[in-house]
Design a protein around this motif. Structure first.
Motif, short mmCIF file in Angstrom:
data_model
loop_
_atom_site.label_atom_id
_atom_site.label_comp_id
_atom_site.label_asym_id
_atom_site.label_seq_id
_atom_site.Cartn_x
_atom_site.Cartn_y
_atom_site.Cartn_z
N ASN A 1 2.05 2.02 -3.47
CA ASN A 1 0.87 2.26 -4.46
C ASN A 1 -0.01 3.63 -4.12
OD1 ASN A 1 0.63 0.16 -6.78
ND2 ASN A 1 1.06 -0.84 -4.81
N ILE A 2 0.06 3.92 -2.75
CA ILE A 2 -1.01 5.04 -2.45
C ILE A 2 -0.03 6.12 -1.61
CG2 ILE A 2 -2.86 3.65 -2.59
CD1 ILE A 2 -3.12 3.72 0.45
N PHE B 1 0.88 -1.26 0.11
CA PHE B 1 0.16 0.01 0.14
C PHE B 1 0.90 1.23 -0.05
CE2 PHE B 1 -3.56 -2.78 1.67
CZ PHE B 1 -4.46 -2.42 0.56
N TYR C 1 4.46 -3.70 -8.20
CA TYR C 1 3.51 -2.70 -7.52
C TYR C 1 2.23 -3.41 -7.65
CZ TYR C 1 6.55 1.25 -7.44
OH TYR C 1 7.63 2.04 -7.09
N GLY D 1 -0.23 4.90 3.14
CA GLY D 1 -0.02 3.37 3.01
C GLY D 1 0.84 2.70 4.03
N PRO E 1 1.78 9.20 -5.65
CA PRO E 1 1.67 7.87 -5.53
C PRO E 1 2.20 7.04 -6.58
CG PRO E 1 -0.42 9.02 -5.16
CD PRO E 1 0.34 10.00 -5.58
N SER E 2 2.57 6.13 -6.16
CA SER E 2 3.40 5.08 -7.20
C SER E 2 4.54 5.71 -8.05
CB SER E 2 2.63 4.35 -8.21
OG SER E 2 1.36 3.80 -7.35
N THR F 1 -4.44 -6.47 -0.84
CA THR F 1 -5.84 -5.97 -0.65
C THR F 1 -6.57 -7.20 -0.32
OG1 THR F 1 -5.68 -4.41 -2.40
CG2 THR F 1 -7.85 -5.04 -1.92
#
Length: 321
Positions: free
Chosen positions: A99-100, A96, A292, A105, A257-258, A300
């Protein structure tokens, strides 16, 4: 007493940050215009299943090593959560974070998951700070070693402006290594002492734990570089790792993000003279998929399972009591 920052300094920071974003945007636009996207897709389709399998295996190894950050953090914070649970929390938080964003995250998900397992807030905070410190102290040592060794050279576009001088790079590498050594000396000299700053208190880990921090972080960054290098064998591992380390700092600075776009811009700037842009973009898309997106899907699912089990435990507690 709370220190008040001068308004001029704040304005300068905002201007520099805006200039950095503009530079990244310009690099992206220039690169995107010159990329033959049909060649990117062709390069992606040409990837062998075995290459993807190697990339995924290296990703799994990297996530496992990253879980070691939190295991070492468990010893530092002195909580007794089982190792298997710690590894699961670290893997979910890492996916997380990539990615965020690190704050929501990495820190946010750690706070929620550790708290649900009964770890006190103060100890969770120590784990979060310890993991962040582990990541960047190892970065200093690895990047410093690369630069000081003379294995790294900047692209011709930068070298023409005098930035490619091997002596400058080696001096920079030496400074980074010195910072790593200073951290180890501080851990040895001050272990056991508690420092106070602005209402917070902290202590350095033991020298043994600090050495473990560096070993884990260097291994993790090296594995990350190996994932990218798997898809860019023609660029050479040292060059790929250097570009990745530089891109990681740029990504941390812009808080995107990312690191979407930033990673690509840095790689094109660093390796575009040696590798065609379509090949670079294809390799980075494959890297993003392996490092990623696939972990994010598992994270998730894992987080959903943790939440569901937590709710069942809460609902079942009165009846079992």
């Amino acid at each position: 007493m709370k220190r008040v920052r001068h308004p001029a300094w704040r304005r300068l920071r905002h201007v520099l940050f805006a200039a950095f974003l503009v530079l990244v945007a310009v690099l992206l636009v220039r690169a995107a215009r010159g990329i033959a996207w049909h060649e990117v897709w062709a390069a992606l389709r040409a990837l062998q299943p075995s290459t993807l399998a190697i990339g995924l295996a290296l990703t799994a190894a990297s996530y496992l090593v990253y879980g070691g950050y939190d295991l070492a953090g468990r010893a530092y914070a002195q909580h007794d959560l089982p190792a298997r649970r710690v590894l699961a929390i670290a893997a979910v938080a890492y996916a997380f974070a990539l990615n965020i964003g690190a704050l929501l995250g990495g820190a946010g998900f750690r706070l929620r998951m550790y708290a649900k397992d009964g770890v006190p807030l103060g100890k969770v905070t120590r784990v979060i700070v310890f993991s962040a410190a582990t990541n960047w102290i190892g970065y200093l040592v690895l990047a410093g070693t690369l630069l000081a060794s003379g294995q790294v050279s900047l692209p011709p576009a930068l070298a023409m402006h005098g930035l490619g001088d091997a002596t400058v790079l080696r001096v920079l590498g030496g400074v980074m290594l010195a910072l790593g050594v200073a951290y180890l000396l501080a851990c040895r000299a001050t272990h056991g002492r508690i420092f106070h700053a602005r209402g917070h208190h902290f202590r350095f880990p033991s020298l043994r734990l600090a050495l473990l921090q560096i070993a884990l972080s260097v291994a993790n960054w090296s594995l990350m570089g190996a994932v990218v290098a798997t898809f860019l064998p023609q660029a050479g591992y040292a060059a790929v790792l250097t570009a990745l380390l530089l891109a990681s700092v740029a990504t941390a600075l812009v808080h995107i993000p990312s690191g979407i776009g930033v990673l690509e811009a840095v790689f094109i700037a660093m390796l575009g003279h040696a590798v065609p842009a379509p090949r670079l973009i294809a390799a980075l898309l494959a890297y993003r998929a392996c490092y990623y997106l696939v972990p994010l899907a598992f994270a998730t699912l894992g987080f959903a399972v943790m939440e569901l089990r937590g709710r069942r435990a809460i609902l079942g507690a009165p009846a079992n009591g």
